[in-house]
Enzyme design. Structure first.
Site, PDB file in Angstrom:
ATOM      1  N   ARG A 150      18.444  -4.265 -11.664  1.00 28.91           N
ATOM      2  CA  ARG A 150      18.307  -2.818 -11.777  1.00 28.91           C
ATOM      3  C   ARG A 150      19.336  -2.201 -12.712  1.00 28.91           C
ATOM      4  O   ARG A 150      18.989  -1.396 -13.576  1.00 28.91           O
ATOM      5  CB  ARG A 150      18.490  -2.158 -10.406  1.00 28.91           C
ATOM      6  CG  ARG A 150      17.272  -2.118  -9.555  1.00 28.91           C
ATOM      7  CD  ARG A 150      17.666  -2.160  -8.103  1.00 28.91           C
ATOM      8  NE  ARG A 150      18.177  -3.484  -7.817  1.00 28.91           N
ATOM      9  CZ  ARG A 150      17.400  -4.511  -7.490  1.00 28.91           C
ATOM     10  NH1 ARG A 150      16.121  -4.349  -7.329  1.00 28.91           N
ATOM     11  NH2 ARG A 150      17.908  -5.723  -7.313  1.00 28.91           N
ATOM     12  N   THR A 151      20.596  -2.546 -12.523  1.00 25.07           N
ATOM     13  CA  THR A 151      21.638  -1.867 -13.292  1.00 25.07           C
ATOM     14  C   THR A 151      21.459  -2.162 -14.774  1.00 25.07           C
ATOM     15  O   THR A 151      21.469  -1.261 -15.613  1.00 25.07           O
ATOM     16  CB  THR A 151      23.028  -2.313 -12.790  1.00 25.07           C
ATOM     17  OG1 THR A 151      23.084  -2.077 -11.383  1.00 25.07           O
ATOM     18  CG2 THR A 151      24.135  -1.547 -13.472  1.00 25.07           C
ATOM     19  N   LYS A 178      32.975 -21.316 -22.994  1.00 22.82           N
ATOM     20  CA  LYS A 178      33.944 -22.158 -23.732  1.00 22.82           C
ATOM     21  C   LYS A 178      35.379 -21.821 -23.344  1.00 22.82           C
ATOM     22  O   LYS A 178      36.322 -22.326 -23.937  1.00 22.82           O
ATOM     23  CB  LYS A 178      33.791 -21.928 -25.237  1.00 22.82           C
ATOM     24  CG  LYS A 178      32.424 -22.248 -25.784  1.00 22.82           C
ATOM     25  CD  LYS A 178      32.414 -21.996 -27.301  1.00 22.82           C
ATOM     26  CE  LYS A 178      31.009 -22.025 -27.863  1.00 22.82           C
ATOM     27  NZ  LYS A 178      30.964 -21.467 -29.230  1.00 22.82           N
ATOM     28  N   ARG A 190      29.836  -5.649 -15.994  1.00 17.23           N
ATOM     29  CA  ARG A 190      29.852  -6.099 -14.590  1.00 17.23           C
ATOM     30  C   ARG A 190      30.569  -7.441 -14.539  1.00 17.23           C
ATOM     31  O   ARG A 190      30.308  -8.323 -15.364  1.00 17.23           O
ATOM     32  CB  ARG A 190      28.434  -6.254 -14.059  1.00 17.23           C
ATOM     33  CG  ARG A 190      28.403  -6.936 -12.698  1.00 17.23           C
ATOM     34  CD  ARG A 190      27.043  -6.938 -12.080  1.00 17.23           C
ATOM     35  NE  ARG A 190      26.668  -5.604 -11.627  1.00 17.23           N
ATOM     36  CZ  ARG A 190      25.544  -5.328 -10.953  1.00 17.23           C
ATOM     37  NH1 ARG A 190      24.692  -6.291 -10.677  1.00 17.23           N
ATOM     38  NH2 ARG A 190      25.280  -4.108 -10.561  1.00 17.23           N
ATOM     39  N   HIS A 220      31.355   0.694  -7.960  1.00 21.86           N
ATOM     40  CA  HIS A 220      30.099   0.690  -8.724  1.00 21.86           C
ATOM     41  C   HIS A 220      29.677   2.165  -8.892  1.00 21.86           C
ATOM     42  O   HIS A 220      28.731   2.635  -8.277  1.00 21.86           O
ATOM     43  CB  HIS A 220      29.046  -0.106  -7.941  1.00 21.86           C
ATOM     44  CG  HIS A 220      27.793  -0.442  -8.684  1.00 21.86           C
ATOM     45  ND1 HIS A 220      27.491   0.068  -9.929  1.00 21.86           N
ATOM     46  CD2 HIS A 220      26.741  -1.231  -8.338  1.00 21.86           C
ATOM     47  CE1 HIS A 220      26.302  -0.414 -10.313  1.00 21.86           C
ATOM     48  NE2 HIS A 220      25.835  -1.202  -9.366  1.00 21.86           N
TER      49      HIS A 220
END
Ligand code: NCD
Length: 304
Positions: free
Chosen positions: A53-54, A82, A103, A131
């Site tokens: 969703r985000t 890496k 995120r 959030h």
């Protein structure tokens, strides 16, 4: 909000929030009016953790404003694999975009990243921290359904690791809501969040059972047990499957109770509740687009 980083709901005043919600309502009403407003703008997407969703609603929002996204893709397919540091990754990606959405699994990572970038950065979830943009769409949904006057909200589930809860509780304090927190003992609000809420003058009560408080609620905000954040799988199993609701649970609630969930749900809300007038969680998810359009527009100076 112009060119500011958005890291925590704690930085959002009631008037900041209302400005975003009002603009989101205008954009939902007439998206065509802003279809070219940010033509040529690029939003950098840095998702070090899964998201549906985000990520998709930020992408839709940027494109609906006429802009586009540049996306790091999965951690597996990027140079993070890496061994590149977060500081180096954000320093590089800020050169490719006008604003960043990030995120990351570590609490505090978004704040840390802002020390290395000049473009505005939006925290789309930092571990069990915050959030804030989820909170904006949560509040938009609350305003649409219950309004903010004399509001009583129950927040149930994983209050310890749930970052949407930590952000929402702060913002609800700005709206003088009565807040009831329902969880198993082991998943209560972290002490630091409780302390901050008290400092901000919040009215909160904590419970281990929903039924004692359900009849009073205007909104019930249900959350998923955040399995990925438990240090030990056996601790998760002890609480998994507790605190489920279904259509029958609504017998003990106000007729116009609004049930919300940031999604994804696992088993906290039975599917039979979806067909009732209480269920607003899909509407809530859809609200992510106009709300993130409004936020991006304000951050990028669309009104200037
Ligand atoms: C939430 C999250 O990532 O914190 N999801 C979302 O953004 N809607 C909630 C969750 O994962 O449980």
């Amino acid at each position: 909000m112009r060119h500011e980083h958005i890291i925590s709901a704690k930085q959002l005043s009631r008037s900041d929030i209302e400005e975003v919600l009002d603009r989101a309502a205008e954009m939902a009403e007439d998206p065509q009016a802003v279809a070219d407003r940010h033509a040529g703008t690029l939003l950098g997407m840095l998702f070090f953790e899964p998201s549906t969703r985000t990520k998709m609603s930020f992408t839709a929002a940027m494109k609906r404003l006429g802009g586009d996204v540049v996306d790091m893709g999965s951690v597996e397919s990027s140079s993070v694999k890496k061994g590149e540091s977060l500081a180096d990754t954000v320093r590089v990606v800020e050169g490719y975009a006008d604003a960043l959405v990030m995120r990351h699994p570590s609490e505090g990572s978004a704040k840390m990243a802002t020390e290395f970038v000049d473009v505005p950065l939006i925290n789309a979830g930092d571990g069990a921290g915050q959030h804030p943009t989820q909170t904006l769409l949560d509040l938009y949904t609350i305003r649409e359904n219950a309004g903010f006057d004399d509001l009583t909200v129950g927040i149930m589930g994983d209050l310890k690791y749930g970052r949407t809860v930590h952000s929402l509780a702060h913002a609800l304090t700005e709206f003088d809501a009565n807040q009831h927190f329902v969880s198993p003992e082991s998943l209560k609000l972290p002490r630091s969040v409780r302390y901050d809420l008290h400092e901000a003058g919040a009215t909160i009560k904590e419970h281990t059972e929903l039924d004692v408080v359900l009849p009073e609620l205007d909104v019930l905000y249900v959350t998923r047990i955040q399995r990925e954040r438990f240090p030990d799988e056996s601790e998760y199993r002890e609480v998994a499957g507790e605190y489920q609701i279904d259509a029958e649970t609504m017998d003990g609630a106000k007729d116009d109770l609004t049930v919300m969930h940031p999604l994804p749900r696992v088993d906290e809300i039975a599917y039979d509740l979806d067909d009732t007038t209480h269920a607003k969680y899909f509407q809530q998810a859809h609200n992510g687009v106009p709300v993130r359009m409004a936020l991006l527009d304000l951050m990028l100076g669309g009104d200037q």
